[in-house]
Design a protein around this motif. Structure first.
Motif, PDB file in Angstrom:
ATOM      1  N   SER A 212      10.690  29.704   0.018  1.00  0.00           N
ATOM      2  CA  SER A 212      11.430  30.939   0.085  1.00  0.00           C
ATOM      3  C   SER A 212      12.333  30.760   1.528  1.00  0.00           C
ATOM      4  O   SER A 212      12.154  29.984   2.540  1.00  0.00           O
ATOM      5  N   PRO A 213      13.385  31.753   1.505  1.00  0.00           N
ATOM      6  CA  PRO A 213      14.292  31.636   2.628  1.00  0.00           C
ATOM      7  C   PRO A 213      13.461  31.982   3.970  1.00  0.00           C
ATOM      8  O   PRO A 213      12.520  32.671   4.108  1.00  0.00           O
ATOM      9  N   PRO A 214      13.773  31.221   4.949  1.00  0.00           N
ATOM     10  CA  PRO A 214      12.976  31.182   6.316  1.00  0.00           C
ATOM     11  C   PRO A 214      12.843  32.488   6.762  1.00  0.00           C
ATOM     12  O   PRO A 214      14.027  33.403   7.315  1.00  0.00           O
ATOM     13  N   VAL A 215      11.654  32.878   6.906  1.00  0.00           N
ATOM     14  CA  VAL A 215      11.376  34.319   7.342  1.00  0.00           C
ATOM     15  C   VAL A 215      11.914  34.601   8.833  1.00  0.00           C
ATOM     16  O   VAL A 215      12.658  35.593   9.312  1.00  0.00           O
ATOM     17  N   ALA A 216      11.788  33.858   9.569  1.00  0.00           N
ATOM     18  CA  ALA A 216      12.064  34.054  11.208  1.00  0.00           C
ATOM     19  C   ALA A 216      13.568  34.094  11.281  1.00  0.00           C
ATOM     20  O   ALA A 216      13.900  35.031  12.258  1.00  0.00           O
ATOM     21  N   TRP A 217      14.492  33.484  10.472  1.00  0.00           N
ATOM     22  CA  TRP A 217      15.812  33.461  10.947  1.00  0.00           C
ATOM     23  C   TRP A 217      16.531  34.609   9.761  1.00  0.00           C
ATOM     24  O   TRP A 217      17.628  35.244  10.216  1.00  0.00           O
ATOM     25  N   PHE A 218      15.899  35.062   8.613  1.00  0.00           N
ATOM     26  CA  PHE A 218      16.769  35.845   7.724  1.00  0.00           C
ATOM     27  C   PHE A 218      16.012  37.174   7.383  1.00  0.00           C
ATOM     28  O   PHE A 218      16.634  37.866   6.698  1.00  0.00           O
ATOM     29  N   ALA A 219      14.704  37.574   7.897  1.00  0.00           N
ATOM     30  CA  ALA A 219      14.048  38.605   7.696  1.00  0.00           C
ATOM     31  C   ALA A 219      13.938  39.634   8.814  1.00  0.00           C
ATOM     32  O   ALA A 219      13.713  39.205  10.047  1.00  0.00           O
ATOM     33  N   ARG A 220      14.536  40.888   8.778  1.00  0.00           N
ATOM     34  CA  ARG A 220      14.464  41.986   9.647  1.00  0.00           C
ATOM     35  C   ARG A 220      13.687  43.213   9.113  1.00  0.00           C
ATOM     36  O   ARG A 220      14.432  43.764   8.287  1.00  0.00           O
ATOM     37  N   ASN A 221      12.769  43.792   9.877  1.00  0.00           N
ATOM     38  CA  ASN A 221      12.336  44.975   9.365  1.00  0.00           C
ATOM     39  C   ASN A 221      11.955  45.208   7.771  1.00  0.00           C
ATOM     40  O   ASN A 221      12.444  46.199   7.210  1.00  0.00           O
ATOM     41  N   GLY A 222      11.308  43.829   7.309  1.00  0.00           N
ATOM     42  CA  GLY A 222      10.988  43.990   5.859  1.00  0.00           C
ATOM     43  C   GLY A 222      11.994  43.753   4.932  1.00  0.00           C
ATOM     44  O   GLY A 222      11.944  44.112   3.779  1.00  0.00           O
ATOM     45  N   ARG A 223      13.236  43.454   5.531  1.00  0.00           N
ATOM     46  CA  ARG A 223      14.350  43.219   4.567  1.00  0.00           C
ATOM     47  C   ARG A 223      14.898  41.805   5.022  1.00  0.00           C
ATOM     48  O   ARG A 223      14.755  41.360   6.121  1.00  0.00           O
ATOM     49  N   TYR A 224      15.336  41.011   3.789  1.00  0.00           N
ATOM     50  CA  TYR A 224      16.312  39.744   4.181  1.00  0.00           C
ATOM     51  C   TYR A 224      17.570  40.311   4.408  1.00  0.00           C
ATOM     52  O   TYR A 224      18.463  40.958   3.831  1.00  0.00           O
TER      53      TYR A 224
ATOM     54  N   TYR B 129       2.192  31.414   7.886  1.00  0.00           N
ATOM     55  CA  TYR B 129       2.055  32.702   8.112  1.00  0.00           C
ATOM     56  C   TYR B 129       0.675  33.490   7.766  1.00  0.00           C
ATOM     57  O   TYR B 129       0.588  34.479   7.835  1.00  0.00           O
ATOM     58  N   GLY B 130      -0.303  32.678   7.253  1.00  0.00           N
ATOM     59  CA  GLY B 130      -1.504  32.958   7.193  1.00  0.00           C
ATOM     60  C   GLY B 130      -2.203  33.425   8.385  1.00  0.00           C
ATOM     61  O   GLY B 130      -3.237  34.126   8.406  1.00  0.00           O
ATOM     62  N   GLY B 131      -1.632  32.831   9.352  1.00  0.00           N
ATOM     63  CA  GLY B 131      -2.117  33.109  10.839  1.00  0.00           C
ATOM     64  C   GLY B 131      -1.380  34.149  11.466  1.00  0.00           C
ATOM     65  O   GLY B 131      -1.660  34.738  12.676  1.00  0.00           O
ATOM     66  N   ILE B 132      -0.333  34.887  10.705  1.00  0.00           N
ATOM     67  CA  ILE B 132       0.555  36.042  11.569  1.00  0.00           C
ATOM     68  C   ILE B 132       0.220  37.065  10.471  1.00  0.00           C
ATOM     69  O   ILE B 132       0.262  38.293  11.293  1.00  0.00           O
ATOM     70  N   TRP B 133       0.305  37.035   9.165  1.00  0.00           N
ATOM     71  CA  TRP B 133      -0.027  38.216   8.469  1.00  0.00           C
ATOM     72  C   TRP B 133      -1.526  38.174   8.102  1.00  0.00           C
ATOM     73  O   TRP B 133      -1.926  37.108   7.823  1.00  0.00           O
ATOM     74  N   ASP B 134      -2.032  39.083   7.560  1.00  0.00           N
ATOM     75  CA  ASP B 134      -3.332  39.295   6.900  1.00  0.00           C
ATOM     76  C   ASP B 134      -3.413  39.487   5.585  1.00  0.00           C
ATOM     77  O   ASP B 134      -2.199  40.263   5.055  1.00  0.00           O
ATOM     78  N   TYR B 135      -4.226  39.118   4.863  1.00  0.00           N
ATOM     79  CA  TYR B 135      -4.311  39.057   3.252  1.00  0.00           C
ATOM     80  C   TYR B 135      -4.484  40.563   3.120  1.00  0.00           C
ATOM     81  O   TYR B 135      -5.204  41.349   3.748  1.00  0.00           O
ATOM     82  N   PRO B 136      -3.850  41.056   1.995  1.00  0.00           N
ATOM     83  CA  PRO B 136      -3.004  40.209   0.872  1.00  0.00           C
ATOM     84  C   PRO B 136      -1.669  40.201   1.325  1.00  0.00           C
ATOM     85  O   PRO B 136      -0.543  40.229   0.331  1.00  0.00           O
ATOM     86  N   TYR B 137      -1.270  40.057   2.522  1.00  0.00           N
ATOM     87  CA  TYR B 137       0.066  39.927   3.068  1.00  0.00           C
ATOM     88  C   TYR B 137       1.138  40.954   2.507  1.00  0.00           C
ATOM     89  O   TYR B 137       2.034  40.594   1.604  1.00  0.00           O
ATOM     90  N   PRO B 138       1.025  42.259   2.877  1.00  0.00           N
ATOM     91  CA  PRO B 138       2.035  43.195   2.434  1.00  0.00           C
ATOM     92  C   PRO B 138       3.550  42.771   3.072  1.00  0.00           C
ATOM     93  O   PRO B 138       4.211  43.190   2.213  1.00  0.00           O
ATOM     94  N   GLU B 139       3.324  41.972   3.936  1.00  0.00           N
ATOM     95  CA  GLU B 139       4.762  41.852   4.533  1.00  0.00           C
ATOM     96  C   GLU B 139       5.382  40.891   3.482  1.00  0.00           C
ATOM     97  O   GLU B 139       6.633  41.025   3.446  1.00  0.00           O
ATOM     98  N   ALA B 140       4.692  39.866   3.042  1.00  0.00           N
ATOM     99  CA  ALA B 140       5.179  39.084   2.020  1.00  0.00           C
ATOM    100  C   ALA B 140       5.747  39.792   0.648  1.00  0.00           C
ATOM    101  O   ALA B 140       6.909  39.455   0.182  1.00  0.00           O
ATOM    102  N   GLN B 141       4.600  40.609   0.348  1.00  0.00           N
ATOM    103  CA  GLN B 141       5.232  41.426  -0.658  1.00  0.00           C
ATOM    104  C   GLN B 141       6.464  42.326  -0.726  1.00  0.00           C
ATOM    105  O   GLN B 141       7.311  42.199  -1.604  1.00  0.00           O
ATOM    106  N   THR B 142       6.785  43.137   0.596  1.00  0.00           N
ATOM    107  CA  THR B 142       7.932  43.718   0.642  1.00  0.00           C
ATOM    108  C   THR B 142       9.010  42.737   0.598  1.00  0.00           C
ATOM    109  O   THR B 142      10.090  42.989   0.157  1.00  0.00           O
ATOM    110  N   LEU B 143       8.878  41.617   1.192  1.00  0.00           N
ATOM    111  CA  LEU B 143       9.937  40.455   1.276  1.00  0.00           C
ATOM    112  C   LEU B 143      10.339  40.155  -0.017  1.00  0.00           C
ATOM    113  O   LEU B 143      11.601  39.752  -0.540  1.00  0.00           O
ATOM    114  N   ILE B 144       9.561  39.809  -0.811  1.00  0.00           N
ATOM    115  CA  ILE B 144       9.564  39.380  -2.274  1.00  0.00           C
ATOM    116  C   ILE B 144      10.280  40.420  -3.090  1.00  0.00           C
ATOM    117  O   ILE B 144      11.239  40.079  -3.818  1.00  0.00           O
ATOM    118  N   ALA B 145       9.793  41.572  -2.990  1.00  0.00           N
ATOM    119  CA  ALA B 145      10.716  42.868  -3.593  1.00  0.00           C
ATOM    120  C   ALA B 145      11.882  42.902  -3.093  1.00  0.00           C
ATOM    121  O   ALA B 145      12.921  43.284  -4.169  1.00  0.00           O
TER     122      ALA B 145
END
Lengths: 225, 37
Positions: free
Chosen positions: A122-134, A159-175
């Motif tokens: 996926s697009p690198p989160v650290a550089w392109f994601a802000r407040n749940g949006r790319y 990111y498994g060490g940063i976010w907790d399962y089931p990774y709602p942050e990832a789900q928001t970014l995927i949406a």
């Protein structure tokens, strides 16, 4: 690896699609071009895995759109092989490094409009994601909107060490990726456990139900691009 | 080292077993210099 992948695909063509491999930085040289011909004509492989970070084996000698690479892009495009490409931010390992490769690849796509692309990771989160949006730079969006191109949905295992399962942050970014790029462009990826399974199987099931539509499996099998 | 890598072999059937466990119908076999020639 190319031979082994072909061996596996020949035994289980309904379950496995093998990708060929070249020495990335030298991909435009005659020896590597001959390996592609062998993999395509003899082994019948129809895709190639290209890891931009492997340019480091030769010290990142030239950009992706350098004249030394042109014969490679031309061959892959003419064969109609699917290019499965994983980007890197090297050698500087920062946002500018990543975007330099994206810009060069954009120029490659401008020359080879029909190149079939599967973008790994996926697009690198650290550089392109802000407040749940790319927030994609226009140069990156132009690459993502190339047709035919699909974008693999896989986050680094770190990111498994940063976010907790089931990774709602990832789900928001995927949406958000779905909303910005269309539902048919992102494809859920699941990497081999020993390399780093990023999304747990149950999280994938949840995504299929709630975020991304159930994929057209027949199309997914036959044509990742 | 992960348990599954005690034996440094990876026949296609090992991948099939892992695919079954993960509910994966079809996989792409990645290739790269880091995995050997």
């Amino acid at each position: 690896m190319t031979e082994m992948n072909a061996f596996a695909e020949r035994q289980y063509p309904e379950r496995m699609t093998g990708l060929m491999h070249v020495d990335e930085a030298m991909a435009g040289q005659p020896g590597q071009l001959a390996e592609i011909d062998h993999a395509f004509d003899v082994l019948k492989l129809r895709g190639l895995y290209f890891n931009v970070d492997s340019l480091s084996r030769h010290g990142f000698p030239w950009p992706l759109d350098a004249p030394q690479m042109e014969a490679f892009w031309d061959k892959i495009a003419r064969l109609g092989a699917v290019l499965c490409i994983e980007f890197s931010s090297g050698p500087s390992y920062d946002r500018a490094g990543y975007m330099a490769h994206i810009a060069a690849f954009g120029r490659v796509l401008a020359r080879h409009a029909g190149l079939r692309v599967h973008m790994a990771m996926s697009p690198p989160v650290a550089w392109f994601a802000r407040n749940g949006r790319y927030e994609f730079p226009e140069e990156l969006l132009r690459v993502y909107r190339h047709e035919p191109l699909v974008l693999e949905v896989v986050f680094p295992i770190s990111y498994g060490g940063i976010w907790d399962y089931p990774y709602p942050e990832a789900q928001t970014l995927i949406a958000d990726m779905r909303d910005q790029l269309g539902a048919d462009r992102p494809r859920l990826g699941l990497r081999h456990a020993e390399r780093g399974t990023v999304l747990h199987v149950q999280a994938v099931a949840r995504l299929r139900e709630a975020v991304l539509p159930v994929p057209d499996r027949a199309r997914e099998r036959s044509d990742p691009g | 080292m992960p348990v599954g890598m005690q034996e440094m072999t990876a026949p296609p059937e090992l991948m099939l077993a892992q695919m079954m466990n993960a509910g994966v119908d079809h996989c792409l076999l990645q290739a790269g210099g880091g995995y050997g020639r």
